[in-house]
Design an enzyme around this catalytic site. Structure first.
Site, short mmCIF file in Angstrom:
data_model
loop_
_atom_site.label_atom_id
_atom_site.label_comp_id
_atom_site.label_asym_id
_atom_site.label_seq_id
_atom_site.Cartn_x
_atom_site.Cartn_y
_atom_site.Cartn_z
N LYS A 17 0.82 -1.42 0.02
CA LYS A 17 0.01 -0.13 0.07
C LYS A 17 0.75 1.16 -0.11
O LYS A 17 0.38 2.19 -0.69
CB LYS A 17 -1.03 -0.02 1.06
CG LYS A 17 -0.41 0.13 2.59
CD LYS A 17 -1.54 0.03 3.40
CE LYS A 17 -0.96 -0.31 4.97
NZ LYS A 17 -0.09 0.71 5.43
N ARG A 92 -7.38 3.08 11.54
CA ARG A 92 -6.91 2.00 11.80
C ARG A 92 -8.08 1.03 12.77
O ARG A 92 -7.56 -0.02 13.06
CB ARG A 92 -5.64 2.04 12.91
CG ARG A 92 -4.39 2.38 11.92
CD ARG A 92 -3.80 0.89 11.13
NE ARG A 92 -2.28 0.79 11.47
CZ ARG A 92 -1.27 1.26 10.89
NH1 ARG A 92 -1.63 2.44 10.11
NH2 ARG A 92 -0.20 1.07 11.46
N ARG A 126 12.37 -5.40 4.32
CA ARG A 126 12.43 -4.10 3.84
C ARG A 126 13.36 -3.13 4.81
O ARG A 126 13.49 -3.40 5.77
CB ARG A 126 10.92 -3.62 3.81
CG ARG A 126 10.34 -3.22 4.90
CD ARG A 126 8.82 -2.71 4.61
NE ARG A 126 8.08 -2.63 5.67
CZ ARG A 126 6.82 -2.12 5.54
NH1 ARG A 126 6.17 -2.18 4.73
NH2 ARG A 126 6.17 -2.18 6.88
N ARG A 158 13.46 -0.55 9.59
CA ARG A 158 12.69 0.43 10.47
C ARG A 158 12.44 -0.53 12.06
O ARG A 158 12.28 -1.94 12.02
CB ARG A 158 11.18 0.33 10.07
CG ARG A 158 11.02 1.45 9.28
CD ARG A 158 9.72 1.49 8.49
NE ARG A 158 8.73 1.14 9.28
CZ ARG A 158 7.29 1.24 8.80
NH1 ARG A 158 7.08 1.40 7.48
NH2 ARG A 158 6.33 0.88 9.39
N ARG A 169 1.77 -6.14 15.12
CA ARG A 169 0.84 -5.27 14.42
C ARG A 169 0.04 -6.03 13.59
O ARG A 169 -1.11 -5.55 13.05
CB ARG A 169 1.99 -4.51 13.38
CG ARG A 169 2.75 -3.38 14.26
CD ARG A 169 4.17 -2.97 13.46
NE ARG A 169 3.65 -2.13 12.58
CZ ARG A 169 4.41 -2.02 11.54
NH1 ARG A 169 5.37 -2.68 11.45
NH2 ARG A 169 4.10 -1.03 10.50
P1 AMP Z 1 2.79 2.37 9.73
O1 AMP Z 1 3.99 2.71 9.23
O2 AMP Z 1 1.45 2.73 9.07
O3 AMP Z 1 2.54 0.73 9.83
O4 AMP Z 1 2.51 2.88 11.23
C1 AMP Z 1 3.49 2.79 12.23
C2 AMP Z 1 2.91 2.94 13.66
O5 AMP Z 1 2.19 4.35 13.71
C3 AMP Z 1 1.77 2.08 14.07
O6 AMP Z 1 2.11 0.77 14.54
C4 AMP Z 1 1.13 2.97 15.21
O7 AMP Z 1 1.83 2.89 16.42
C5 AMP Z 1 1.15 4.43 14.57
N1 AMP Z 1 -0.08 4.41 13.80
C6 AMP Z 1 0.27 4.87 12.41
N2 AMP Z 1 -1.13 5.08 12.03
C7 AMP Z 1 -2.05 4.97 12.90
C8 AMP Z 1 -3.45 5.25 13.12
N3 AMP Z 1 -4.07 5.45 12.45
N4 AMP Z 1 -3.90 5.26 14.59
C9 AMP Z 1 -3.02 5.04 15.56
N5 AMP Z 1 -1.75 4.75 15.41
C10 AMP Z 1 -1.08 4.76 14.16
#
Ligand code: AMP
Length: 210
Positions: A17, A92, A126, A158, A169
């Site tokens: 995505k 989310r 990654r 990361r 996650r």
């Molecule tokens: P991502 O890169 O989208 O996987 O996000 C990394 C981290 O950011 C997640 O594991 C959450 O801790 C935080 N995060 C990102 N988007 C959200 C969201 N919409 N609501 C709450 N936490 C978020």
């Protein structure tokens, strides 16, 4: 404004995505807004809030809805988002989807399906630039080294791509985010894509439904 693309991208980590979001941003000339990136930026600095966000992210949990709304509202107020945007990582959970329904008004929700084993393998492989976020793979680093070809900073893994955190996650994705798909499907907004297919093929399929 009403015809603007206000796209929401949903899928587990590694489902493509983020990559499709970047391609769509160039194709549609609107910004991709990654809420994970907004959270990572919010961990910079020495404030209590920055430290708290860092701790939550490192645990693989979600930051609070209130904080997420604050960060996202600030971003959406910027001028480049006035004619549309692509949201990667938001909503989310169903509470976020419900609270945001009036101010996000999604035109379409693109869902990227990928099974857990493939998601874990892709997240493990990654890598990204620590500065400009150039995305690449562990194989690239093995072959060419860890200097970013775009900006010269170092390429890193990361923190939240650690396998234990990835598993958490994914749990959070299944428990909290998957119901969001049902929420938008009921409104007829969802288009689904097979995230295991090659990047150009998925992009071509998306372009057809836009
Ligand atoms: P991502 O890169 O989208 O996987 O996000 C990394 C981290 O950011 C997640 O594991 C959450 O801790 C935080 N995060 C990102 N988007 C959200 C969201 N919409 N609501 C709450 N936490 C978020």
């Amino acid at each position: 404004m009403t015809n603007a693309h206000r796209l929401i991208l949903i899928g587990p980590q590694g489902s493509g995505k983020g990559t499709q979001g970047e391609l769509l941003s160039v194709y549609l000339q609107i910004p991709t807004i990654s809420t994970g990136e907004l959270c990572r930026q919010a961990t910079a600095g020495d404030t209590e809030e920055a430290k708290a966000i860092h701790a939550v992210m490192q645990s693989g949990a979600l930051v609070s809805d209130e904080l997420m709304f604050k960060l996202l509202r600030q971003r959406l107020e910027q001028i480049d988002a006035a004619d549309g945007f692509i949201l990667d990582g938001f909503p989310r959970n169903v509470a976020q989807a419900q609270a945001a329904i009036d101010w996000i008004k999604p035109s379409k929700v693109l869902v990227f399906d990928l099974d857990d084993n493939a998601a874990i393998a892709r997240a493990a492989a990654r890598r990204a630039c620590s500065k400009c976020r150039f995305k690449t793979t562990a194989n690239y680093v093995l072959t060419y080294g860890d200097v970013c070809p775009r900006c010269g900073a170092s390429i890193v893994k990361r923190l939240d791509d650690d396998p234990v955190i990835v598993a958490k996650r994914l749990q959070s994705f299944h428990a909290l985010t998957q119901p969001v798909i049902g929420f938008y499907a009921a409104a007829g907004l969802v288009a689904r894509f097979d995230g295991s297919k090659k990047i150009p093929q998925v992009f071509a399929e998306i372009a057809e439904v836009l």
